[in-house]
Design a protein around this motif. Sequence first.
Motif, PDB file in Angstrom:
ATOM      1  N   ILE A 155       0.967  -1.320  -0.099  1.00 25.58           N
ATOM      2  CA  ILE A 155      -0.159   0.035  -0.072  1.00 25.58           C
ATOM      3  C   ILE A 155       0.958   1.210  -0.043  1.00 25.58           C
ATOM      4  O   ILE A 155       1.972   1.272   0.713  1.00 25.58           O
ATOM      5  CB  ILE A 155      -1.017  -0.041   1.207  1.00 25.58           C
ATOM      6  N   ASP A 156       0.351   2.430  -0.833  1.00 24.16           N
ATOM      7  CA  ASP A 156       1.058   3.393  -0.680  1.00 24.16           C
ATOM      8  C   ASP A 156       0.155   4.656  -0.572  1.00 24.16           C
ATOM      9  O   ASP A 156      -0.948   4.889  -1.189  1.00 24.16           O
ATOM     10  CB  ASP A 156       1.977   3.758  -1.995  1.00 24.16           C
ATOM     11  N   ARG A 157       0.075   5.165   0.666  1.00 24.41           N
ATOM     12  CA  ARG A 157      -1.028   6.213   1.047  1.00 24.41           C
ATOM     13  C   ARG A 157      -0.571   7.630   0.474  1.00 24.41           C
ATOM     14  O   ARG A 157       0.584   7.771   0.177  1.00 24.41           O
ATOM     15  CB  ARG A 157      -1.043   6.419   2.609  1.00 24.41           C
ATOM     16  N   PRO A 158      -1.564   8.593   0.252  1.00 21.75           N
ATOM     17  CA  PRO A 158      -1.272   9.705  -0.148  1.00 21.75           C
ATOM     18  C   PRO A 158      -0.413  10.743   0.944  1.00 21.75           C
ATOM     19  O   PRO A 158      -0.700  10.500   1.995  1.00 21.75           O
ATOM     20  CB  PRO A 158      -2.562  10.570  -0.278  1.00 21.75           C
ATOM     21  N   ALA A 159       0.359  11.728   0.184  1.00 25.02           N
ATOM     22  CA  ALA A 159       1.008  12.506   1.102  1.00 25.02           C
ATOM     23  C   ALA A 159       0.158  13.379   1.915  1.00 25.02           C
ATOM     24  O   ALA A 159      -0.874  13.615   1.252  1.00 25.02           O
ATOM     25  CB  ALA A 159       2.173  13.121   0.239  1.00 25.02           C
ATOM     26  N   TYR A 160       0.415  13.850   2.989  1.00 27.15           N
ATOM     27  CA  TYR A 160      -0.468  14.703   3.658  1.00 27.15           C
ATOM     28  C   TYR A 160      -0.947  15.832   2.991  1.00 27.15           C
ATOM     29  O   TYR A 160      -2.120  16.484   2.896  1.00 27.15           O
ATOM     30  CB  TYR A 160       0.102  14.910   5.329  1.00 27.15           C
ATOM     31  N   GLN A 161       0.078  16.374   2.324  1.00 29.09           N
ATOM     32  CA  GLN A 161      -0.165  17.830   1.612  1.00 29.09           C
ATOM     33  C   GLN A 161      -1.082  17.683   0.550  1.00 29.09           C
ATOM     34  O   GLN A 161      -1.835  18.532   0.062  1.00 29.09           O
ATOM     35  CB  GLN A 161       1.180  18.824   1.355  1.00 29.09           C
ATOM     36  N   ASP A 162      -0.938  16.345  -0.045  1.00 24.10           N
ATOM     37  CA  ASP A 162      -1.971  15.986  -1.083  1.00 24.10           C
ATOM     38  C   ASP A 162      -3.331  16.014  -0.817  1.00 24.10           C
ATOM     39  O   ASP A 162      -4.196  15.937  -1.643  1.00 24.10           O
ATOM     40  CB  ASP A 162      -1.542  14.825  -1.844  1.00 24.10           C
ATOM     41  N   LEU A 163      -3.641  15.733   0.473  1.00 25.00           N
ATOM     42  CA  LEU A 163      -5.109  15.746   0.921  1.00 25.00           C
ATOM     43  C   LEU A 163      -5.801  17.061   1.290  1.00 25.00           C
ATOM     44  O   LEU A 163      -6.901  17.067   1.453  1.00 25.00           O
ATOM     45  CB  LEU A 163      -4.967  14.896   2.289  1.00 25.00           C
ATOM     46  N   ASN A 164      -4.794  18.154   1.286  1.00 20.51           N
ATOM     47  CA  ASN A 164      -5.440  19.400   1.768  1.00 20.51           C
ATOM     48  C   ASN A 164      -6.105  19.946   0.416  1.00 20.51           C
ATOM     49  O   ASN A 164      -5.691  20.434  -0.495  1.00 20.51           O
ATOM     50  CB  ASN A 164      -4.139  20.156   2.196  1.00 20.51           C
ATOM     51  N   PRO A 165      -7.696  20.089   0.682  1.00 22.30           N
ATOM     52  CA  PRO A 165      -8.408  20.703  -0.386  1.00 22.30           C
ATOM     53  C   PRO A 165      -8.325  22.196  -0.649  1.00 22.30           C
ATOM     54  O   PRO A 165      -8.636  22.622  -1.684  1.00 22.30           O
ATOM     55  CB  PRO A 165      -9.686  20.590   0.010  1.00 22.30           C
ATOM     56  N   PHE A 166      -7.692  22.806   0.141  1.00 22.81           N
ATOM     57  CA  PHE A 166      -7.231  24.271   0.062  1.00 22.81           C
ATOM     58  C   PHE A 166      -6.426  24.758  -0.945  1.00 22.81           C
ATOM     59  O   PHE A 166      -5.541  24.107  -1.044  1.00 22.81           O
ATOM     60  CB  PHE A 166      -6.831  24.851   1.135  1.00 22.81           C
ATOM     61  N   GLU A 167      -6.781  25.606  -1.995  1.00 25.81           N
ATOM     62  CA  GLU A 167      -6.014  26.141  -3.078  1.00 25.81           C
ATOM     63  C   GLU A 167      -5.202  27.292  -2.412  1.00 25.81           C
ATOM     64  O   GLU A 167      -5.525  28.327  -1.911  1.00 25.81           O
ATOM     65  CB  GLU A 167      -6.870  26.658  -4.087  1.00 25.81           C
ATOM     66  N   PHE A 168      -3.758  27.014  -2.699  1.00 29.21           N
ATOM     67  CA  PHE A 168      -2.845  28.004  -2.217  1.00 29.21           C
ATOM     68  C   PHE A 168      -1.873  28.313  -3.437  1.00 29.21           C
ATOM     69  O   PHE A 168      -1.467  27.552  -4.229  1.00 29.21           O
ATOM     70  CB  PHE A 168      -2.121  27.809  -0.973  1.00 29.21           C
ATOM     71  N   ARG A 169      -1.611  29.769  -3.703  1.00 30.18           N
ATOM     72  CA  ARG A 169      -0.991  30.234  -4.997  1.00 30.18           C
ATOM     73  C   ARG A 169       0.529  30.120  -4.651  1.00 30.18           C
ATOM     74  O   ARG A 169       0.891  30.448  -3.341  1.00 30.18           O
ATOM     75  CB  ARG A 169      -1.315  31.597  -5.251  1.00 30.18           C
ATOM     76  N   SER A 171       2.555  31.402  -7.296  1.00 31.38           N
ATOM     77  CA  SER A 171       2.662  32.459  -7.732  1.00 31.38           C
ATOM     78  C   SER A 171       1.423  32.787  -8.549  1.00 31.38           C
ATOM     79  O   SER A 171       0.425  32.356  -8.318  1.00 31.38           O
ATOM     80  CB  SER A 171       3.872  32.340  -9.163  1.00 31.38           C
ATOM     81  N   ASP A 172       1.371  33.960  -9.584  1.00 24.33           N
ATOM     82  CA  ASP A 172       0.334  34.227 -10.197  1.00 24.33           C
ATOM     83  C   ASP A 172      -0.315  33.168 -11.079  1.00 24.33           C
ATOM     84  O   ASP A 172      -1.443  33.103 -11.454  1.00 24.33           O
ATOM     85  CB  ASP A 172       0.452  35.669 -10.791  1.00 24.33           C
ATOM     86  N   TYR A 173       0.749  32.313 -11.481  1.00 24.70           N
ATOM     87  CA  TYR A 173       0.150  31.438 -12.457  1.00 24.70           C
ATOM     88  C   TYR A 173       0.235  29.987 -11.918  1.00 24.70           C
ATOM     89  O   TYR A 173       0.020  29.258 -12.709  1.00 24.70           O
ATOM     90  CB  TYR A 173       1.418  31.630 -13.681  1.00 24.70           C
ATOM     91  N   ILE A 174       0.809  29.739 -10.853  1.00 25.88           N
ATOM     92  CA  ILE A 174       0.974  28.409 -10.406  1.00 25.88           C
ATOM     93  C   ILE A 174       0.142  28.342  -8.886  1.00 25.88           C
ATOM     94  O   ILE A 174       0.318  28.964  -7.980  1.00 25.88           O
ATOM     95  CB  ILE A 174       2.363  28.076 -10.018  1.00 25.88           C
ATOM     96  N   TYR A 175      -0.416  27.335  -8.715  1.00 25.02           N
ATOM     97  CA  TYR A 175      -1.102  27.040  -7.551  1.00 25.02           C
ATOM     98  C   TYR A 175      -1.184  25.604  -7.202  1.00 25.02           C
ATOM     99  O   TYR A 175      -1.073  24.770  -8.104  1.00 25.02           O
ATOM    100  CB  TYR A 175      -2.569  27.663  -7.452  1.00 25.02           C
ATOM    101  N   ALA A 176      -1.369  24.826  -6.058  1.00 26.00           N
ATOM    102  CA  ALA A 176      -1.241  23.780  -5.698  1.00 26.00           C
ATOM    103  C   ALA A 176      -2.832  23.346  -4.843  1.00 26.00           C
ATOM    104  O   ALA A 176      -3.125  24.668  -4.204  1.00 26.00           O
ATOM    105  CB  ALA A 176      -0.287  23.306  -4.921  1.00 26.00           C
ATOM    106  N   LYS A 177      -3.281  22.225  -5.111  1.00 27.48           N
ATOM    107  CA  LYS A 177      -4.510  21.990  -4.363  1.00 27.48           C
ATOM    108  C   LYS A 177      -4.701  20.525  -4.162  1.00 27.48           C
ATOM    109  O   LYS A 177      -4.556  19.727  -5.190  1.00 27.48           O
ATOM    110  CB  LYS A 177      -5.694  22.731  -5.285  1.00 27.48           C
ATOM    111  N   GLY A 178      -4.957  20.188  -2.879  1.00 31.44           N
ATOM    112  CA  GLY A 178      -5.191  18.661  -2.551  1.00 31.44           C
ATOM    113  C   GLY A 178      -6.443  18.417  -2.853  1.00 31.44           C
ATOM    114  O   GLY A 178      -7.407  19.033  -3.136  1.00 31.44           O
ATOM    115  N   ASN A 179      -6.766  17.005  -2.466  1.00 34.00           N
ATOM    116  CA  ASN A 179      -7.898  16.356  -2.671  1.00 34.00           C
ATOM    117  C   ASN A 179      -8.326  15.208  -1.307  1.00 34.00           C
ATOM    118  O   ASN A 179      -7.600  14.456  -1.261  1.00 34.00           O
ATOM    119  CB  ASN A 179      -8.184  15.523  -3.853  1.00 34.00           C
TER     120      ASN A 179
END
Length: 187
Positions: A155-169, A171-179
């Motif tokens: 089993i390989d569980r998702p990384a903790y930061q990949d679970l955070n649903p909040f969108e954080f920028r 830069s103006d063109y790049i953002y990350a968002k988990g699920n």
Amino acid sequence: LLFNNTYKILSPTNIDLYSVKLDAGLPIKKRQFEFGTKLSSVRTKNNYERYNVFANVPDFDEAKSNQFNYKENILAAYASMSYPFKKVSLQMGLRVENTQSKSRSIGQIYDAGSASFSPYDSTNKKSYTDLFPSLGASFKITETKALNFSYSRRIDRPAYQDLNPFEFRISDYIYAKGNTELRPQYS
């Protein structure tokens, strides 16, 4: 240059890991029987604060800030047996894991209709149990050569930061968002 935005981001993360493990082995004639149990617990607290900077003065941005907390408890038990013959050695085992997790994202969301912020609270709970068998065989060809076969499920569980649903920028063109709905992958 058409525009330039400056951000200040504070994002402390606390991760607490706890683990307790108990293993035992029992030789029975030529066989080796092993069994054990393990309890692991993870608690993460992520506080993401974004500030828009105008004329070197940071202004807190409620809509772009949040707090994400994650809890995960895994209880596992296993048993395995190995048996050596003259030129063949066999091993088989089974591990069972029960996972309980809870994630919670807290922040503010902007409602364009009322032109105001309202709090949101996104909570997600998961509970699942999995079986992980393993089989192995080793065939001794000569004193220095052997042929090995093995099978195991992992089993390989998702990384903790990949679970955070909040969108954080970033830069103006790049953002990350988990699920929070991400599930483990198996191999």
